[in-house]
Write an enzyme that holds these catalytic residues in place. Structure first.
Site, PDB file in Angstrom:
ATOM      1  N   TRP B 100       0.830  -1.214   0.000  1.00 51.19           N
ATOM      2  CA  TRP B 100       0.000   0.000   0.000  1.00 51.19           C
ATOM      3  C   TRP B 100       0.852   1.245   0.000  1.00 51.19           C
ATOM      4  O   TRP B 100       0.514   2.242  -0.656  1.00 51.19           O
ATOM      5  CB  TRP B 100      -0.993  -0.044   1.161  1.00 51.19           C
ATOM      6  CG  TRP B 100      -1.921  -1.210   1.019  1.00 51.19           C
ATOM      7  CD1 TRP B 100      -1.901  -2.368   1.742  1.00 51.19           C
ATOM      8  CD2 TRP B 100      -2.943  -1.384   0.026  1.00 51.19           C
ATOM      9  NE1 TRP B 100      -2.854  -3.230   1.270  1.00 51.19           N
ATOM     10  CE2 TRP B 100      -3.510  -2.670   0.220  1.00 51.19           C
ATOM     11  CE3 TRP B 100      -3.437  -0.575  -1.009  1.00 51.19           C
ATOM     12  CZ2 TRP B 100      -4.548  -3.152  -0.572  1.00 51.19           C
ATOM     13  CZ3 TRP B 100      -4.470  -1.068  -1.791  1.00 51.19           C
ATOM     14  CH2 TRP B 100      -5.016  -2.335  -1.583  1.00 51.19           C
ATOM     15  N   ASP B 167      -1.079   6.483   6.587  1.00 56.12           N
ATOM     16  CA  ASP B 167      -2.141   5.541   6.289  1.00 56.12           C
ATOM     17  C   ASP B 167      -2.221   4.592   7.483  1.00 56.12           C
ATOM     18  O   ASP B 167      -1.311   3.800   7.722  1.00 56.12           O
ATOM     19  CB  ASP B 167      -1.787   4.768   5.009  1.00 56.12           C
ATOM     20  CG  ASP B 167      -2.846   3.738   4.642  1.00 56.12           C
ATOM     21  OD1 ASP B 167      -3.774   3.504   5.442  1.00 56.12           O
ATOM     22  OD2 ASP B 167      -2.730   3.153   3.545  1.00 56.12           O
ATOM     23  N   LYS B 191     -11.686  -2.178   8.589  1.00 56.68           N
ATOM     24  CA  LYS B 191     -10.922  -3.030   9.483  1.00 56.68           C
ATOM     25  C   LYS B 191     -11.335  -2.763  10.939  1.00 56.68           C
ATOM     26  O   LYS B 191     -12.054  -3.557  11.519  1.00 56.68           O
ATOM     27  CB  LYS B 191      -9.422  -2.841   9.242  1.00 56.68           C
ATOM     28  CG  LYS B 191      -9.023  -3.448   7.880  1.00 56.68           C
ATOM     29  CD  LYS B 191      -7.873  -2.730   7.209  1.00 56.68           C
ATOM     30  CE  LYS B 191      -7.776  -2.933   5.726  1.00 56.68           C
ATOM     31  NZ  LYS B 191      -7.443  -4.276   5.265  1.00 56.68           N
TER      32      LYS B 191
END
Lengths: 354, 354
Positions: B100, B167, B191
């Site tokens: 990511w 992030d 999540k």
């Protein structure tokens, strides 16, 4: 008591969709897991996404005609931007028929000069502009098929040789027209489709790949198509409710069947507005929307009485948008004819009282 | 049978959140309307949005410190783009600690040259790079606090004078750290927060407004802040489930309380991986994530037996990502300790069988 839900969006969804969605939040298909706690790469969710994409094309009559359906995030407002990023090289033409059309123009102007082919802004958008020319050397022509705020709807569409791109957020799946005349259709889910949080984009693939700029991945239609609308985690619940609503519509007989219902509802609504001397329609008659009827009370003194009667009758969400005032009855696909009957009855009762 | 849900995302949510969300889909607060068919401008929904935003700041300890919380659409992938559009003027530094992070770098490179301060890509990201310098004249420093795919997590953070942007999709709200050391935190909901379809962005307002480019409205943090996170129709259901999860966390005792639970789960999981000779951890020990434990079977011949036992025991979602292989046990906030116990028991049973 279940209310009569005239909300403009997010708005009414079919009861069976709500029921199935509610159950799936606890347990999806007896899997022992909620639909919102499974992987988007799982067989179960991939099936939901593929079914939603296929049903969208099937219901619009666009299967096998070079179109792809995507369920993206960000609402129609993000499409204002994506359309320009993916299609705008030199110049595009826009029809300015309402607040959302105006916003689409504003966003596209960041990337290039935009030509307004026509505008009804000076008349507070109470009609749909007609009789304009669309230069054939433009990149595309953009328009809004239904203007939720003002209650106007395009009844016919210009012919042109350049890609036709439209915001169909508030009337997609509501009427039987030839959808293949359009090259890109986008629609926020929260009116005729599902829960807010996803935007259906239906796109003729051959119009893509013609601009020179580098497009960020999340803004790139080609990227989303290549990943089957799963470039990143999709908004699973909004896609699931959309799939359920499309199933509901198919079982009902598709767009032809719902169009008949929508015409009944609109006819009933507008005849009350026209025949009841206490009310006045906002939009020009020939451009009236079958989705959103806008009207005002001729005598403001009756406002309090009328609104008390609406509340008493369980009529919800018919306050007009601040740009128009008065009332707006949104009659999307899932709104039953009985709800319009209930509203019309109250309007007529007010007349007999007054 | 309710499964033990180790999905990496979308992933497990607290049972009481699922129950309340399921009920609200049928009828929100005895209003006679579903939470997904009311206007986002209604009192009911504005309350949900405001509560979610306030709870996010409260739980992170960022109230009254110049931060704003937004619930946007488009996932972390859209943040890769928005961060660059809003903050990147000349050059930025990125830590490349996983897939990511790598994607974030790729997206930002569309706008400018990006400097990788350090990378663990050559080691298939099995550790967190350390001991790098961050040039003080850069626009910002970007990093990923937890790498879901590889099971690594940053245990400490560099000090620097430029804005720190991270992030935190897979470990936000999971541990008690000083969140005010960060200037912009973003996290996809799916999540530790709620249903997929919204992304929490927590941003220190004074880092905005310093780039010269014109930012499209939907990409503009200042625009979203000025509209109270309602520039356009928000993803109502995803925001509602996030609000419910934040309430659940607050009632549980907040981040300090959940951190203790998360440590217990991770300790149990990793001690089994280390003590059981059949398994091998993937990530370097000092960088192991408390959210995602990645491990492989030493003897591939046991794969079938192990996976049959997992299925039998109701263990769901522990297949490893293709970049690592093997297994990944995601142990987000809502996963009960009992689920880890059930998994560990099966691993130990396999050892006694083998």
């Amino acid at each position: 008591m279940k209310k009569h839900n005239f909300n403009a969006g997010p708005s009414i969804l079919p009861q069976e969709v709500l029921l199935k969605a509610s159950e799936a939040v606890m347990d999806y298909n007896n899997s022992g897991l909620s639909v919102i706690e499974i992987s988007h790469r799982s067989k179960d969710f991939v099936e939901i996404m593929e079914k939603a994409r296929a049903l969208a094309l099937e219901l619009l009559g666009l299967e096998g005609k070079g179109y792809k359906a995507l369920f993206l995030q960000g609402g129609a407002s993000t499409q204002f931007l994506m359309v320009a990023l993916n299609l705008l090289e030199k110049r595009a033409g826009y029809l300015n028929s309402g607040t959302w059309a105006d916003k689409a123009i504003k966003e596209a102007r960041i990337y290039d000069d935009i030509y307004e082919v026509a505008s009804s802004k000076n008349a507070n958008y109470n009609y749909i502009p007609k009789g304009y020319d669309i230069p054939s050397d433009y990149d595309y022509f953009h328009f809004t098929t239904n203007n939720t705020i003002f209650g106007t709807q395009m009844k016919s569409f210009p012919k042109c040789d350049i890609p036709m791109v439209c915001d169909m957020s508030s009337d997609i799946f509501s009427r039987a027209i030839d959808y293949s005349q359009f090259d890109l259709i986008y629609a926020g889910a929260q009116k005729n489709l599902g829960a807010a949080g996803t935007t259906l984009v239906v796109i003729k693939e051959d119009i893509l790949g013609k601009v020179s700029r580098k497009i960020p991945s999340m803004m790139d239609y080609k990227m989303h198509i290549s990943k089957g609308s799963m470039f990143n985690t999709p908004p699973v619940f909004a896609v699931y409710t959309s799939m359920l609503t499309l199933e509901w519509l198919k079982n009902l007989g598709g767009i032809e069947a719902i169009e008949k219902e929508n015409e009944k509802k609109a006819r009933l609504m507008y005849s009350e507005i026209d025949l009841n001397p206490l009310f006045k329609g906002f939009a020009t008659k020939e451009d009236r929307s079958n989705m959103n009827a806008t009207f005002t009370l001729e005598n403001e003194n009756l406002k309090e009485t009328f609104e008390a009667m609406l509340k008493e009758g369980g009529i919800n969400g018919i306050n007009g948008h601040r740009s128009v005032g008065g009332y707006r009855a949104s009659m999307y696909n899932a709104l039953p004819l009985d709800s319009v009957k209930a509203l019309v009855e109250i309007m007529s009762e007010l007349e007999s009282k007054a």
